[in-house]
Design an enzyme around this catalytic site. Structure first.
Site, short mmCIF file in Angstrom:
data_model
loop_
_atom_site.label_atom_id
_atom_site.label_comp_id
_atom_site.label_asym_id
_atom_site.label_seq_id
_atom_site.Cartn_x
_atom_site.Cartn_y
_atom_site.Cartn_z
N HIS A 154 0.83 -1.21 0.00
CA HIS A 154 0.00 0.00 0.00
C HIS A 154 0.86 1.26 0.00
O HIS A 154 0.43 2.31 0.47
CB HIS A 154 -0.94 0.05 1.22
CG HIS A 154 -1.73 -1.20 1.45
ND1 HIS A 154 -3.04 -1.35 1.06
CD2 HIS A 154 -1.36 -2.38 2.00
CE1 HIS A 154 -3.46 -2.57 1.39
NE2 HIS A 154 -2.46 -3.22 1.95
N SER A 275 15.09 21.24 -15.54
CA SER A 275 13.94 22.09 -15.86
C SER A 275 14.44 23.33 -16.60
O SER A 275 15.51 23.86 -16.28
CB SER A 275 13.24 22.50 -14.57
OG SER A 275 12.45 23.65 -14.80
N LYS A 281 16.11 21.95 -10.39
CA LYS A 281 15.45 20.69 -10.74
C LYS A 281 16.36 19.74 -11.50
O LYS A 281 17.14 20.12 -12.34
CB LYS A 281 14.21 20.97 -11.61
CG LYS A 281 13.01 21.49 -10.85
CD LYS A 281 12.36 20.46 -9.93
CE LYS A 281 11.44 19.49 -10.63
NZ LYS A 281 10.33 20.10 -11.36
N GLU A 288 10.01 8.49 -16.08
CA GLU A 288 8.61 8.91 -16.27
C GLU A 288 8.09 8.52 -17.65
O GLU A 288 6.95 8.08 -17.80
CB GLU A 288 8.50 10.44 -16.13
CG GLU A 288 8.74 10.95 -14.72
CD GLU A 288 8.80 12.47 -14.73
OE1 GLU A 288 7.76 13.11 -14.55
OE2 GLU A 288 9.91 13.01 -14.94
#
Ligand code: ARG
Length: 462
Positions: A154, A275, A281, A288
């Protein structure tokens, strides 16, 4: 011999552009040519073609293969598909004998055999890429075999495992993907060539002869089934969709672990780019995108199944739509596997963050319960009393000595087979190594079958 034969009547229609499939099926050209060489040799073997005719046709087909390989083949979109392009070009090169190529053959059995040859080679390419990914997983799992980390259910901290144990869990998923791909190739190892349009031929052709020349295990049992059957592509797309789902799960874990909240892996350039706005970043965008591409591959599976649903036997033009999703899913899978392999290779686990997380006493609540159970206490009552303690914020002693939790000791105690103890993980690593070696051997025999294509297109067998 003209350089541009007229467009054959059977492809002349005002809707030629709508019917055309050349943009997609030209990827099948080498398989189409190999199928034609086998067909011509069979026609010679059964006496339908004279030896000189076989030699001219085979020589012409090999010349076409060279033109395609060199990029000099004059593709003509008005000729609808790869099959007609090749037949017309062959006739330009060898003259009227080119008109004998399509004897006792239909584009229906022709495209079906092309697809099965394509599938065999596509499975070999994806399997090789999967093996490379699994090699990286094994290497990383070996290096991190004993490093403790929290195991999650979970997405909540549950019980201790090791980094190697988690990476090996991904290995076994990919091993099943490999198994499914080989099984798909084995089930589709049947030649449809000789089924004709759907009802064979009145000429004395021999489908088992072409099957053998193309390296298939056998020829079809039913000519109607042979030209209709797209199960191989449907299975392949399912295999790739599930593979994509597995890859996306690993991608997701990398994304989570690279967040500051987890901090289990370093945000290195191997994981992605920065970024354009935020100077601090470093995004895990390779992981992803591995996750995101799964949507596309699952879509390819759904597209094919939807096309196939409700079709009457035998060939229907709808079937032309079967190739684009397969080619897309193969290209996507190859790209995803390569990207994911480099992500895995570049994973740098943070010993400090992992060490701190693995020392969380709550991870060892079950261990405490099991120690009491080993001492004779009933499990259910023990569970209830410990649950009350943890809910009240108390941390019952993990170590009998009262010291801080010792993940290494706790992991060694989890010695059940297939579990995360160092001994069990080492054993698992050697099982995984042996399994991967066996898969590599299966891949070599598939590669040998794939090699039949090149032999038919280049070998000089007189
Ligand atoms: N382009 C067709 C396909 O991909 C080839 C078979 C065409 N057969 C036919 N009877 N029109 O399915």
């Amino acid at each position: 011999m003209s350089d541009t034969s007229p467009v054959p009547a059977y492809v002349r229609t005002p809707q030629a552009a709508f019917l055309a499939s050349l943009g997609v099926d030209r990827e099948l050209a080498r398989f189409d040519l190999a199928g034609s060489v086998a067909h011509v040799e069979m026609l010679g073997h059964v006496g339908i073609l004279a030896p000189g005719e076989v030699a001219s046709l085979r020589g012409g087909l090999r010349a076409v293969a060279r033109e395609i390989a060199l990029g000099s083949f004059p593709w003509r979109p008005e000729l609808e598909d790869v099959h007609t392009n090749i037949e017309v070009r062959l006739t330009d090169l060898v003259g009227p004998v080119g008109g004998k190529l399509h004897t006792a053959r239909s584009r229906n059995d022709q495209v079906a055999v092309d697809e099965r040859l394509y599938l065999r080679s596509a499975v070999a390419r994806v399997a090789a890429a999967l093996v490379r990914l699994e090699e990286r997983l094994l290497a990383k799992a070996g290096a991190e075999a004993e490093r403790p980390m929290p195991g999650y259910t979970h997405l909540q901290r549950a019980q201790p495992v090791t980094v190697g144990h988690l990476l090996l869990a991904h290995f076994w998923q990919f091993d099943r993907d490999l198994d499914r791909l080989f099984a798909t190739a084995a089930r589709s190892n049947v030649s449809p060539l000789g089924a004709g349009a759907l009802a064979g031929s009145t000429l004395p052709i021999d489908p088992s002869d072409t099957a053998g020349r193309l390296g298939f295990e056998r020829a079809f049992e039913n000519s109607i089934d042979a030209v209709s059957d797209r199960d191989p592509f449907a299975e392949l797309l399912f295999d790739l969709a599930l593979l994509a789902v597995h890859a996306s799960g690993l991608g997701e874990e990398v994304v989570l672990f690279a967040s500051k909240e987890f901090g289990f892996v370093a945000r290195t350039p191997a994981l992605g780019s920065g970024s354009s706005l935020m100077p601090q970043k470093r995004n895990p965008d390779v992981a992803e995108l591995v996750r995101g591409k799964a949507g596309r591959t699952v879509g390819d599976l759904v597209a094919l199944l939807t096309t196939l649903k409700g079709l009457p036997l035998a060939y229907d033009r709808d079937l032309q739509e079967d190739k684009a999703p397969v080619l897309d899913a193969i290209a996507t899978s190859l790209a995803v596997l390569e990207a994911l392999a480099s992500v895995v290779e570049g994973l740098e686990f943070d010993p400090v963050r992992l060490g701190a997380a693995a020392a969380d006493p709550e991870l060892y609540a079950t261990d405490v319960a099991e120690r009491r159970v080993a001492g004779g206490a009933p499990f259910r009552a023990t569970h209830e009393s410990l649950a009350r303690s943890y809910a009240a914020g108390a941390h019952p002693e993990v170590e009998p000595s009262g010291t801080a939790p010792d993940p290494a000791r706790a992991l060694a105690a989890r010695s059940t087979a297939g579990g995360p103890s160092p001994t069990a993980v080492r054993r698992q690593l050697s099982l995984a190594r042996a399994r991967l070696d066996a898969r590599v051997a299966s891949l070599s025999s598939l590669d040998r079958a794939v090699g039949r294509i090149e032999e038919l297109l280049t070998e000089d067998r007189g």
